[in-house]
Write a protein that holds these residues in place. Structure first.
Motif, PDB file in Angstrom:
ATOM      1  N   THR A 131      -5.737  -4.269  -4.393  1.00 16.73           N
ATOM      2  CA  THR A 131      -6.246  -3.181  -5.214  1.00 16.73           C
ATOM      3  C   THR A 131      -7.719  -3.329  -5.594  1.00 16.73           C
ATOM      4  O   THR A 131      -8.473  -2.363  -5.451  1.00 16.73           O
ATOM      5  N   VAL A 156      -0.402  -6.345  -4.188  1.00 16.44           N
ATOM      6  CA  VAL A 156      -1.059  -5.232  -4.893  1.00 16.44           C
ATOM      7  C   VAL A 156      -2.216  -5.754  -5.741  1.00 16.44           C
ATOM      8  O   VAL A 156      -3.305  -5.170  -5.753  1.00 16.44           O
ATOM      9  N   ALA A 179      -0.530   5.893 -13.509  1.00 15.99           N
ATOM     10  CA  ALA A 179      -1.864   5.454 -13.072  1.00 15.99           C
ATOM     11  C   ALA A 179      -2.948   6.138 -13.890  1.00 15.99           C
ATOM     12  O   ALA A 179      -3.900   5.489 -14.359  1.00 15.99           O
ATOM     13  N   VAL A 208      -3.067   0.354 -12.179  1.00 16.23           N
ATOM     14  CA  VAL A 208      -1.892  -0.324 -11.605  1.00 16.23           C
ATOM     15  C   VAL A 208      -0.911  -0.657 -12.725  1.00 16.23           C
ATOM     16  O   VAL A 208       0.286  -0.382 -12.626  1.00 16.23           O
ATOM     17  N   TRP A 236       2.829   0.804 -13.118  1.00 10.02           N
ATOM     18  CA  TRP A 236       3.984  -0.095 -13.149  1.00 10.02           C
ATOM     19  C   TRP A 236       4.779   0.040 -14.440  1.00 10.02           C
ATOM     20  O   TRP A 236       6.007   0.074 -14.415  1.00 10.02           O
ATOM     21  N   TYR A 249      -2.432   5.157  -6.192  1.00  9.02           N
ATOM     22  CA  TYR A 249      -3.816   5.002  -5.723  1.00  9.02           C
ATOM     23  C   TYR A 249      -4.557   6.338  -5.641  1.00  9.02           C
ATOM     24  O   TYR A 249      -5.754   6.401  -5.877  1.00  9.02           O
ATOM     25  N   GLN A 301     -10.411  -2.377 -12.157  1.00 10.58           N
ATOM     26  CA  GLN A 301      -9.703  -2.310 -10.887  1.00 10.58           C
ATOM     27  C   GLN A 301      -8.182  -2.307 -11.051  1.00 10.58           C
ATOM     28  O   GLN A 301      -7.473  -1.911 -10.137  1.00 10.58           O
ATOM     29  N   LEU A 302      -7.683  -2.749 -12.183  1.00  8.14           N
ATOM     30  CA  LEU A 302      -6.231  -2.901 -12.313  1.00  8.14           C
ATOM     31  C   LEU A 302      -5.603  -2.105 -13.450  1.00  8.14           C
ATOM     32  O   LEU A 302      -4.384  -2.112 -13.593  1.00  8.14           O
ATOM     33  N   ILE A 357       0.838  -1.202   0.000  1.00  9.98           N
ATOM     34  CA  ILE A 357       0.000   0.000   0.000  1.00  9.98           C
ATOM     35  C   ILE A 357       0.872   1.250   0.000  1.00  9.98           C
ATOM     36  O   ILE A 357       0.602   2.211  -0.730  1.00  9.98           O
ATOM     37  N   LEU A 391      -9.762  -2.379  -2.520  1.00 12.34           N
ATOM     38  CA  LEU A 391      -9.704  -0.937  -2.268  1.00 12.34           C
ATOM     39  C   LEU A 391     -10.500  -0.166  -3.315  1.00 12.34           C
ATOM     40  O   LEU A 391     -11.183   0.812  -3.000  1.00 12.34           O
ATOM     41  N   HIS A 392     -10.406  -0.603  -4.549  1.00 10.85           N
ATOM     42  CA  HIS A 392     -11.102   0.070  -5.652  1.00 10.85           C
ATOM     43  C   HIS A 392     -12.611   0.028  -5.453  1.00 10.85           C
ATOM     44  O   HIS A 392     -13.296   1.052  -5.593  1.00 10.85           O
ATOM     45  N   MET A 408       2.256   1.964  -3.409  1.00 12.71           N
ATOM     46  CA  MET A 408       1.239   2.283  -4.405  1.00 12.71           C
ATOM     47  C   MET A 408       0.454   3.557  -4.116  1.00 12.71           C
ATOM     48  O   MET A 408      -0.310   4.004  -4.972  1.00 12.71           O
TER      49      MET A 408
END
Length: 191
Positions: A170, A166, A108, A139, A143, A21, A135-136, A14, A173-174, A17
């Motif tokens: 993620t 992650v 992101a 990410v 990355w 985020y 959701q990804l 976390i 959290l999303h 990220m």
């Protein structure tokens, strides 16, 4: 693996990220105004990105990612630990840290914009769900850009355990942040 080790991995994941985020929800909160695609359509008759991707949102998202990263950098310079976990820095110096933080934040937002472009090509309207991808996408964008601009830092910090953490954390959290955004009126859909 014991529970303490898993907790430590989650904390580090976390932490690393956060600059990725924060930008998307802040882009939604502070967005609006002129769309990045200027209302243009492609030959398929669909918008390039749509009304939801604006210059103001992009700028606000990057700024908020930068601010959270600056706060994190200040904390790591004081050797702050959480639950006994030494938090990793974003670079060997201010310039290196700034590069990593900006790469995470901008990456992101770019990942999210790329997915909006892809969703428009699929004929999905703004806000239509695309499970897992929604959701990804950010990410992956974070990355990829960070790997390109700060390869050594990325490899040193994103171990297999962190990457898995992650990818598991993620989506949860999303979903939670989207529901909160919907409840407070920032988002039109709870997904």
């Amino acid at each position: 693996m014991d529970l303490l080790y898993i907790l430590q991995i989650i904390i580090i994941a976390i932490w690393l990220m956060l600059p990725a985020y924060i930008p998307n929800p802040m882009a939604a909160v502070f967005g609006g105004g002129r769309p990045i695609d200027h209302g243009r359509y492609l030959q398929d008759g669909r918008r390039i990105l749509g009304e939801g991707k604006t210059y103001r949102g992009l700028g606000a998202g990057i700024l908020c990612g930068l601010l959270i990263g600056a706060l994190q950098t200040a904390l790591t310079s004081r050797n702050i630990a959480i639950q006994g976990v030494q938090l990793p820095s974003f670079g060997p110096d201010i310039t290196g840290s700034l590069l990593v933080i900006l790469a995470l934040s901008i990456g992101a937002l770019c990942g999210d914009m790329f997915m909006s472009f892809f969703k428009r090509r699929l004929g999905l309207r703004r806000g239509a769900p695309l499970p897992v991808i929604d959701q990804l996408d950010f990410v992956l964008g974070a990355w990829v850009l960070t790997y390109i601009l700060a390869t050594d830092w990325f490899i040193a910090n994103f171990s297999t355990e962190i990457i898995i953490a992650v990818l598991v954390i993620t989506p949860v959290l999303h979903v939670v942040t989207n529901i909160v955004g919907y409840l407070i009126g920032v988002k039109k859909e709870p997904w």
